[in-house]
Design an enzyme around this catalytic site. Structure first.
Site, PDB file in Angstrom:
ATOM      1  N   GLU A   1      70.324 -18.984 -11.472  1.00 25.93           N
ATOM      2  CA  GLU A   1      69.436 -19.592 -10.466  1.00 25.93           C
ATOM      3  C   GLU A   1      68.964 -18.539  -9.477  1.00 25.93           C
ATOM      4  O   GLU A   1      67.806 -18.548  -9.050  1.00 25.93           O
ATOM      5  CB  GLU A   1      70.167 -20.727  -9.759  1.00 25.93           C
ATOM      6  CG  GLU A   1      70.382 -21.943 -10.664  1.00 25.93           C
ATOM      7  CD  GLU A   1      71.138 -23.036  -9.955  1.00 25.93           C
ATOM      8  OE1 GLU A   1      72.334 -22.834  -9.664  1.00 25.93           O
ATOM      9  OE2 GLU A   1      70.546 -24.086  -9.687  1.00 25.93           O
TER      10      GLU A   1
ATOM     11  N   ALA B   1      78.208 -19.905  -8.780  1.00 23.67           N
ATOM     12  CA  ALA B   1      78.766 -20.201  -7.455  1.00 23.67           C
ATOM     13  C   ALA B   1      80.271 -19.981  -7.547  1.00 23.67           C
ATOM     14  O   ALA B   1      80.850 -19.993  -8.635  1.00 23.67           O
ATOM     15  CB  ALA B   1      78.465 -21.649  -7.094  1.00 23.67           C
TER      16      ALA B   1
ATOM     17  N   GLY C   1      74.752 -20.502 -10.782  1.00 21.65           N
ATOM     18  CA  GLY C   1      74.055 -19.998  -9.602  1.00 21.65           C
ATOM     19  C   GLY C   1      73.576 -18.571  -9.793  1.00 21.65           C
ATOM     20  O   GLY C   1      72.652 -18.120  -9.121  1.00 21.65           O
TER      21      GLY C   1
ATOM     22  N   GLU D   1      76.800 -25.520 -15.731  1.00 21.92           N
ATOM     23  CA  GLU D   1      77.338 -26.466 -14.741  1.00 21.92           C
ATOM     24  C   GLU D   1      77.795 -27.792 -15.361  1.00 21.92           C
ATOM     25  O   GLU D   1      78.756 -28.398 -14.892  1.00 21.92           O
ATOM     26  CB  GLU D   1      76.296 -26.738 -13.662  1.00 21.92           C
ATOM     27  CG  GLU D   1      76.056 -25.580 -12.713  1.00 21.92           C
ATOM     28  CD  GLU D   1      74.965 -24.631 -13.206  1.00 21.92           C
ATOM     29  OE1 GLU D   1      74.655 -24.631 -14.405  1.00 21.92           O
ATOM     30  OE2 GLU D   1      74.437 -23.876 -12.357  1.00 21.92           O
TER      31      GLU D   1
HETATM   32  N1  T1G Z   1      84.032 -18.985  -9.513  1.00 24.42           N
HETATM   33  C1  T1G Z   1      85.275 -18.534  -9.180  1.00 24.42           C
HETATM   34  N2  T1G Z   1      86.090 -17.845 -10.023  1.00 24.42           N
HETATM   35  C2  T1G Z   1      85.613 -17.609 -11.262  1.00 24.42           C
HETATM   36  C3  T1G Z   1      84.336 -18.047 -11.684  1.00 24.42           C
HETATM   37  C4  T1G Z   1      83.531 -18.755 -10.750  1.00 24.42           C
HETATM   38  N3  T1G Z   1      82.293 -19.177 -11.042  1.00 24.42           N
HETATM   39  N4  T1G Z   1      84.165 -17.650 -12.977  1.00 24.42           N
HETATM   40  C5  T1G Z   1      85.288 -16.996 -13.331  1.00 24.42           C
HETATM   41  N5  T1G Z   1      86.157 -16.977 -12.316  1.00 24.42           N
HETATM   42  C6  T1G Z   1      87.476 -16.326 -12.300  1.00 24.42           C
HETATM   43  C7  T1G Z   1      88.438 -16.978 -13.277  1.00 24.42           C
HETATM   44  O1  T1G Z   1      89.079 -18.076 -12.664  1.00 24.42           O
HETATM   45  C8  T1G Z   1      89.387 -15.838 -13.568  1.00 24.42           C
HETATM   46  O2  T1G Z   1      90.266 -15.736 -12.447  1.00 24.42           O
HETATM   47  C9  T1G Z   1      88.485 -14.603 -13.541  1.00 24.42           C
HETATM   48  O3  T1G Z   1      87.324 -14.997 -12.791  1.00 24.42           O
HETATM   49  C10 T1G Z   1      88.070 -14.148 -14.910  1.00 24.42           C
HETATM   50  O4  T1G Z   1      87.505 -15.306 -15.553  1.00 24.42           O
HETATM   51  C11 T1G Z   1      75.172 -23.803  -7.640  1.00 24.42           C
HETATM   52  C12 T1G Z   1      77.254 -25.095  -8.712  1.00 24.42           C
HETATM   53  C13 T1G Z   1      82.143 -15.548 -16.399  1.00 24.42           C
HETATM   54  C14 T1G Z   1      82.184 -16.067 -18.849  1.00 24.42           C
HETATM   55  O5  T1G Z   1      80.701 -22.092 -14.829  1.00 24.42           O
HETATM   56  O6  T1G Z   1      82.445 -18.923 -17.781  1.00 24.42           O
HETATM   57  O7  T1G Z   1      77.129 -21.994 -10.240  1.00 24.42           O
HETATM   58  O8  T1G Z   1      92.421 -16.144 -13.674  1.00 24.42           O
HETATM   59  O9  T1G Z   1      89.229 -15.417 -17.368  1.00 24.42           O
HETATM   60  O10 T1G Z   1      86.986 -14.816 -20.156  1.00 24.42           O
HETATM   61  O11 T1G Z   1      74.259 -24.421  -9.668  1.00 24.42           O
HETATM   62  O12 T1G Z   1      84.736 -16.812 -16.258  1.00 24.42           O
HETATM   63  O13 T1G Z   1      91.629 -13.791 -13.208  1.00 24.42           O
HETATM   64  O14 T1G Z   1      92.396 -15.277 -11.312  1.00 24.42           O
HETATM   65  O15 T1G Z   1      87.062 -16.751 -17.499  1.00 24.42           O
HETATM   66  O16 T1G Z   1      85.797 -12.741 -19.206  1.00 24.42           O
HETATM   67  C15 T1G Z   1      78.832 -21.938 -12.853  1.00 24.42           C
HETATM   68  C16 T1G Z   1      82.426 -19.857 -15.134  1.00 24.42           C
HETATM   69  C17 T1G Z   1      79.601 -22.237 -11.603  1.00 24.42           C
HETATM   70  C18 T1G Z   1      80.901 -19.757 -15.116  1.00 24.42           C
HETATM   71  C19 T1G Z   1      83.970 -14.679 -17.800  1.00 24.42           C
HETATM   72  N6  T1G Z   1      79.402 -20.803 -13.528  1.00 24.42           N
HETATM   73  N7  T1G Z   1      83.045 -18.636 -15.604  1.00 24.42           N
HETATM   74  O17 T1G Z   1      84.902 -15.046 -18.793  1.00 24.42           O
HETATM   75  O18 T1G Z   1      87.047 -14.218 -17.717  1.00 24.42           O
HETATM   76  S1  T1G Z   1      78.971 -23.659 -10.774  1.00 24.42           S
HETATM   77  C20 T1G Z   1      80.344 -20.993 -14.484  1.00 24.42           C
HETATM   78  C21 T1G Z   1      83.037 -18.306 -16.931  1.00 24.42           C
HETATM   79  C22 T1G Z   1      77.461 -23.139 -10.200  1.00 24.42           C
HETATM   80  C23 T1G Z   1      75.305 -23.666  -9.118  1.00 24.42           C
HETATM   81  C24 T1G Z   1      76.571 -24.222  -9.662  1.00 24.42           C
HETATM   82  C25 T1G Z   1      83.838 -17.097 -17.301  1.00 24.42           C
HETATM   83  C26 T1G Z   1      83.000 -15.847 -17.588  1.00 24.42           C
HETATM   84  P1  T1G Z   1      91.777 -15.206 -12.671  1.00 24.42           P
HETATM   85  P2  T1G Z   1      87.771 -15.519 -17.104  1.00 24.42           P
HETATM   86  P3  T1G Z   1      86.208 -14.163 -19.059  1.00 24.42           P
END
Ligand code: T1G
Length: 699
Positions: free
Chosen positions: A103, A61, A100, A123
């Site tokens: 999911e 998400a 998500g 999450e």
């Molecule tokens: N939402 C918004 N921005 C995100 C994002 C996300 N989920 N994931 C990464 N970014 C942005 C991050 O801030 C950065 O921005 C850029 O992307 C590159 O990220 C309903 C509620 C995917 C493994 O927890 O683990 O889904 O600094 O530097 O090292 O059940 O990003 O460039 O402006 O980390 O190559 C669950 C979180 C969400 C995954 C890539 N998903 N992201 O790593 O790049 S909650 C996560 C990561 C959810 C549902 C629930 C990593 C990555 P900027 P980065 P990276």
């Protein structure tokens, strides 16, 4: 540019997502998928492929939308449309399908992935739980136990592992779209093609009666004081005992509880803070990076050995310099022991450990550092010794080599002055154990060049550290704030508390360890030696170190001598309260004319945390730290501050600056204004009615 496109390729409809950088499920993406499905409903397609452009499948998400008014379609609503679709939908996964994203894939009818892909439900790291059906679909696909592991660890698994547990159906080679279309055609050829995960019965055998009770007990240890893991257990339990629809309702209720919790707000803050800390405000974007192919490290002690491991773990050869062969061998033995422990824990193969150690060359000759691209000095914490080392490096190292000090306190500008190239000098402050702790404090000297700074920031990411930039001051960000926190711990001891009393308060707050237990771990001699040679005025108020000095004089240095603020069991190293220490405290109090009386827990907590926060405000107003969230990064990644409280400055916002300011003023009246002067910035923001975030955004 549309984030979703749809077109027919033969009899297969292809939905392409393109929402850089990680295809997060923004409102535009969710709406686009819904529109594409509506289009596909009536066209000639026999099956659909859902695939992403760019470097990864959906990474979850859109976290940046959290906390804002929800915009429909919500993800759960969209995924119910996906699952109910009357044509088979195949998710084609590359990169990382997370949260998500996974999911969404589980709501599809089939899932294929490249062998290089990873899938996970992280999450819990955000204080959340999979809120789009993940807690109900995962147990149906992989069983309760595997689902519990996947969701409560938050750790992604490989495509092969996902295949083996039934989370995906096929690992494909070559071009993903071509393979996915081929897989879709195979599915169509099978005939009975719509396979909805919601219709799969959860394997009840996969969780014995006490399974959930055991999970709750283990998770309350592993995630001490955290709420989301316990709610995850409740969701997965519901997947076994209730219908899919009922289970979704339980998940929704508990997801909203998590989303609205202060713990999740703090963890989401830390997610962005960690990524923001490597961004340097006044650094031109086009700053050229230096190539770091060879690293020299001076000093093979605990720190030097740990630092060396970071680089060889990243495949960068290291030349380790010590004063003689005995010291050199001792350094190599430290590294070998660290790797042996990692191998023993099953976190590394023997072969890899051997390969990495082979990248370390030992020497006692400074001339062997001549070709290094970066040299890190990790010798004794003495300014004169460091100056001598840097003067030698200045003579030996090639032009343009980065010369870094691992100093935790000393003035990097003075170290730089001992060379003819201050522009190449920087502080790289690692935290012990250096091969484990994530934080790297990068200390920018007045003359440090942009190129050296930018290269250091990028190198931090290469060696998997979380960087935080500091200007030069005594103790930089972390240790400077720590001194005030420790000051209050010592004063609370003298005035009426006990080591276990103070440490229990801070552990219940969420600190990994209390300040006195940390003192015993680091060694009471560290502080004692740091004060040696200082004038009484430089040492500060004797009440803030008299107990420590008394223990030092008794040879009670902490864990290393089996006794310090606590007594330690020689076998288990279990710490126990020691009546001798209370006698020492009482004697010091008497000698200093301090009448001891009990201090309540809340006051102890406020004195220690507000002293930390107040110094943080001073560090911001002096421009030592770039932004409040960098201070949070320092404390969460370097000092065991609970991430689910967001770091000291986020925690200050959650309490309210007014409350903190008023309390500090009251402490000033009670304990004396020598220590309790509100930082000017704190006072200013309270008077202006501004938050720290508003101030940070205005900088
Ligand atoms: N939402 C918004 N921005 C995100 C994002 C996300 N989920 N994931 C990464 N970014 C942005 C991050 O801030 C950065 O921005 C850029 O992307 C590159 O990220 C309903 C509620 C995917 C493994 O927890 O683990 O889904 O600094 O530097 O090292 O059940 O990003 O460039 O402006 O980390 O190559 C669950 C979180 C969400 C995954 C890539 N998903 N992201 O790593 O790049 S909650 C996560 C990561 C959810 C549902 C629930 C990593 C990555 P900027 P980065 P990276």
């Amino acid at each position: 540019m549309s984030v979703v496109s749809y077109q027919l390729e033969g009899d297969i409809g292809v939905i392409r997502l393109n929402n850089p950088p990680v295809n997060a499920l923004s409102h535009a993406l969710r709406s686009g998928i819904k529109e594409a499905l509506a289009q596909a409903q009536d066209d000639a397609s026999l099956a659909l492929v859902l695939i992403c452009e760019g470097r990864t499948f959906i990474a979850g998400a859109d976290i940046s939308e959290f906390g804002k008014p929800p915009m429909l379609p919500s993800l759960p609503e969209l995924l119910n449309v996906v699952e109910a679709f009357t044509k088979p939908i195949i998710a084609a996964i590359h990169g990382t399908a997370l949260g998500g994203g996974l999911e969404t894939a589980m709501a599809c009818h089939y899932r294929c992935a490249l062998a290089t892909a990873n899938v996970g439900l992280p999450e819990v790291k955000l204080g959340l739980l999979p809120g789009a059906g993940g807690t109900q679909r995962a147990p149906r696909l992989v069983g309760v136990k595997a689902a519990m592991d996947l969701i409560t660890t938050g750790v992604p698994i490989s495509a092969d592992k996902a295949l083996s547990i039934g989370l995906i159906d096929k690992v494909v080679e070559g071009d993903l779209l071509t393979s996915a279309i081929k897989f879709a055609q195979e599915v169509i050829a099978q005939g009975d093609v719509i396979r909805r995960v919601r219709d799969i019965e959860v394997d009840k055998e996969s969780a014995l009666d006490d399974f959930f009770a055991d999970c709750r007990a283990k998770l309350s240890q592993r995630y001490r004081l955290q709420e989301a893991p316990q709610r995850i257990v409740e969701c997965i339990e519901a997947s076994m005992n209730k219908s899919f629809e009922e289970g979704l309702k339980v998940e929704r209720r508990l997801f909203i509880e998590c989303m609205n919790s202060s713990q999740s707000a703090a963890l989401r803050h830390m997610f962005f803070a960690e990524r923001m800390s490597s961004k340097i405000k006044d650094l031109p974007k086009e700053t050229q990076l230096k190539d770091i192919k060879r690293v020299g490290i001076i000093g093979g002690g605990t720190m030097g050995g740990g630092i060396a491991m970071n680089f060889v773990n990243a495949g960068i050869p290291v030349t380790l310099l010590e004063i003689n062969d005995v010291a050199l061998q001792r350094g190599k033995d430290i590294i070998a022991k660290n790797y042996a422990m990692t191998v023993k824990k099953g976190k590394l193969t023997n072969q890899l450990a051997t390969q990495r150690q082979a990248l370390i060359t030992g020497t006692t000759d400074y001339n062997d550092l001549a070709d290094m691209d970066l040299v890190i000095e990790a010798v004794f914490e003495n300014l004169d010794i460091k100056k001598q080392v840097f003067a030698k490096l200045d003579n030996v190292c090639k032009p343009g080599a980065i010369l870094a000090s691992n100093t935790s306190y000393q003035d990097v500008n003075l170290i730089a002055e001992s060379t003819s190239r201050p522009q190449d000098v920087i502080g790289l402050h690692f935290f012990s154990p250096a091969n484990v702790m994530k934080l790297l404090e990068i200390v920018r000297g007045d003359k440090t060049s942009d190129q050296v700074l930018a290269t250091s920031m990028a190198m931090a990411k290469t060696i998997k550290k979380v960087p935080a930039l500091s200007r030069v001051c005594y103790g930089f960000i972390g240790n400077r704030m720590l001194r005030q926190y420790a000051r209050e711990a010592q004063l609370c001891l003298l005035e009426g508390s006990t080591p276990q009393g103070i440490d229990t308060v801070m552990q219940n707050f969420g600190m990994a360890m209390g300040p006195l237990a940390v003192g015993d771990l680091a060694g009471i001699d560290i502080g004692y030696k740091a004060r040696e040679g200082l004038t009484d005025e430089e040492k500060g108020d004797v009440r803030t170190y008299c107990i420590a000095d008394a223990l030092y004089d008794m040879g009670r240095l902490g864990q290393k001598t089996g006794a310090g603020y606590y007594q330690y069991d020689p076998d288990t190293r279990q710490r126990m309260a020691d009546p001798v220490v209370l006698e020492v405290i009482e004697a010091q109090a008497k000698q200093r004319g301090v009448e001891r009386k009990a201090i309540d827990d809340e006051t102890i907590l406020q004195r220690l945390t507000f002293a930390l926060i107040n110094e943080g405000f001073k560090i911001l107003e002096e421009g030592i730290a770039q932004r409040p969230s960098d201070i949070d990064v320092v404390y969460v990644f370097g000092y065991g501050f609970p991430a689910y409280r967001g770091g000291p400055m986020f925690y200050a916002e959650s309490i309210g600056l007014e409350k903190i300011y008023q309390t500090i003023c009251e402490f000033g009246a009670i304990y004396g204004e020598e220590f309790w002067q509100p930082a000017a910035l704190l006072k200013q923001l309270v008077e202006e009615g501004k938050t720290l975030t508003q101030w940070a955004n205005s900088q």
